[in-house]
Design an enzyme around this catalytic site. Structure first.
Site, short mmCIF file in Angstrom:
data_model
loop_
_atom_site.label_atom_id
_atom_site.label_comp_id
_atom_site.label_asym_id
_atom_site.label_seq_id
_atom_site.Cartn_x
_atom_site.Cartn_y
_atom_site.Cartn_z
N ASP A 37 46.13 47.99 38.27
CA ASP A 37 47.42 47.86 38.96
C ASP A 37 48.48 48.71 38.27
OD1 ASP A 37 49.12 46.96 40.92
OD2 ASP A 37 49.50 45.02 39.98
N ASN A 85 45.34 45.49 51.11
CA ASN A 85 45.93 46.81 50.89
C ASN A 85 46.05 47.64 52.18
OD1 ASN A 85 44.51 47.17 47.55
ND2 ASN A 85 46.58 46.58 48.12
C1 IPE Z 1 45.50 44.29 43.51
O1 IPE Z 1 46.67 45.01 43.34
C2 IPE Z 1 44.52 45.10 44.29
C3 IPE Z 1 43.92 46.22 43.59
C4 IPE Z 1 44.09 46.49 42.34
C5 IPE Z 1 43.04 47.03 44.37
P1 IPE Z 1 47.89 44.85 44.36
O2 IPE Z 1 48.97 45.70 43.83
O3 IPE Z 1 47.45 45.10 45.74
O4 IPE Z 1 48.23 43.30 44.20
P2 IPE Z 1 49.58 42.51 44.48
O5 IPE Z 1 50.02 42.87 45.86
O6 IPE Z 1 50.54 42.94 43.44
O7 IPE Z 1 49.21 41.07 44.33
C1 IPE Z 2 47.10 49.84 42.05
O1 IPE Z 2 48.39 50.31 41.94
C2 IPE Z 2 46.28 50.63 43.03
C3 IPE Z 2 45.89 49.89 44.23
C4 IPE Z 2 46.22 48.67 44.54
C5 IPE Z 2 45.06 50.60 45.18
P1 IPE Z 2 49.54 49.93 42.97
O2 IPE Z 2 49.56 50.92 44.07
O3 IPE Z 2 49.41 48.51 43.41
O4 IPE Z 2 50.81 50.11 42.05
P2 IPE Z 2 52.11 49.21 41.96
O5 IPE Z 2 51.66 47.80 41.77
O6 IPE Z 2 52.83 49.37 43.27
O7 IPE Z 2 52.86 49.73 40.80
MG MG Z 3 50.16 46.76 42.69
#
Ligand code: IPE
Ligand code: IPE
Ligand code: MG
Length: 263
Positions: A37, A85
């Site tokens: 994340d 996602n």
């Molecule tokens: C969790 O991250 C999903 C992945 C790492 C693929 P998200 O960024 O989607 O999770 P939330 O929305 O912060 O819970």
């Molecule tokens: C994790 O990074 C990647 C995926 C969930 C695919 P994020 O895209 O969720 O990054 P933040 O949480 O917005 O910083």
């Molecule tokens: Mg995230």
């Protein structure tokens, strides 16, 4: 793998080398699962579009996969794309899929060289045909490998996984009396694999976001403020050292003797 061999690929005198000396290689977590994340925040800090964070995150994936295999971790599961996602802008989703395809194409040789077996967990049927093709190719080409199992969670949801398992059980005609935890676990995407011992989440968020809900029942959770694109060997070693200092009790009053896979 003995420490001497591990120190061969870690720069001498680096923080990584000092950390590697702290690791007890006889008590490694058998299964490490990572919620990658913070790609968006990494990009925002640099005034870049979010997709640049995802692009930079690929280097961290490469590092985590190779380091885990070299350390002797049996199973590594990376959370790459959740069912939730899909709510993201179309262009971001499409870049993530393109990056994934490119990663698989470019890294297949590395997976083969490191004897890594690749598997997708989630609902791949709902992915585009070109992505499915690339996933199938990596799965087939690495099927004969016997080293680390590398799971990529893609279009994955923990609740959906349990629903899929229940559906499979119903279809197989299992009766209520026959159903138990082992039977259900044998229908999960991770059937046959040990449950995660160590669950890592980057970027400081204290939640599990629908990841491996069944399997993390007794996982040790380690959260770091480091954003995913900055995650390297050193952070993985830090997590393992922290994990090895925990008392795993599984509901009892004594720490379990064997930390890996004990229930
Ligand atoms: C969790 O991250 C999903 C992945 C790492 C693929 P998200 O960024 O989607 O999770 P939330 O929305 O912060 O819970
Ligand atoms: C994790 O990074 C990647 C995926 C969930 C695919 P994020 O895209 O969720 O990054 P933040 O949480 O917005 O910083
Ligand atoms: Mg995230």
């Amino acid at each position: 793998m003995p420490l001497e061999q591990i120190l061969e690929w870690i720069p001498p005198g680096s923080p990584d080398a000092a950390l590697a000396r702290e690791v007890d290689f006889a008590r490694l977590p058998a299964h490490v699962a990572i919620i990658m994340d913070g790609n968006g925040r990494w990009a925002a800090k640099r005034h870049l579009p979010r997709v640049e964070g995802h692009r930079a995150g690929i280097d961290a994936v490469r590092d985590a996969v190779e380091t885990s295999a070299r350390l002797g971790i049996s199973v590594l599961t990376l959370y790459a794309f959740s069912m939730e996602n899909w709510k993201r802008p179309r262009a971001e989703v499409s870049t993530l899929m393109t990056l994934l395809k490119r990663y698989l194409r470019l890294e297949l040789a590395t997976l083969l060289r490191n004897d890594i077996r690749f598997k997708v967990i989630g609902r791949p049927d709902e992915l585009a045909a070109d992505v499915r093709r690339e996933l199938a190719r990596a799965t087939e080409r690495t099927a004969g490998n016997s080293g680390m199992q590398f799971n990529i969670a893609l279009n994955y949801g923990g609740r959906a996984e349990i629903v899929d398992a229940a559906r499979q059980l119903i279809e197989s005609g299992v009766t209520a009396a026959e159903l138990d935890e082992n039977r259900l676990a044998s229908c999960l995407y991770t059937a046959g694999q040990p449950d995660p011992d160590l669950l890592i989440r980057t970027s400081g968020e204290m939640r599990v976001s629908n990841f491996l809900l069944w399997q993390i029942a007794y996982a040790e959770i380690w959260v770091t403020d480091t954003l995913w694109p900055d995650f390297r060997c050193r952070h993985l070693l830090e997590a393992i050292v922290a994990y090895q200092k925990r008392d795993r009790r599984y509901g009892g009053i004594e720490p379990a003797r064997h930390t890996s896979g004990a229930r």
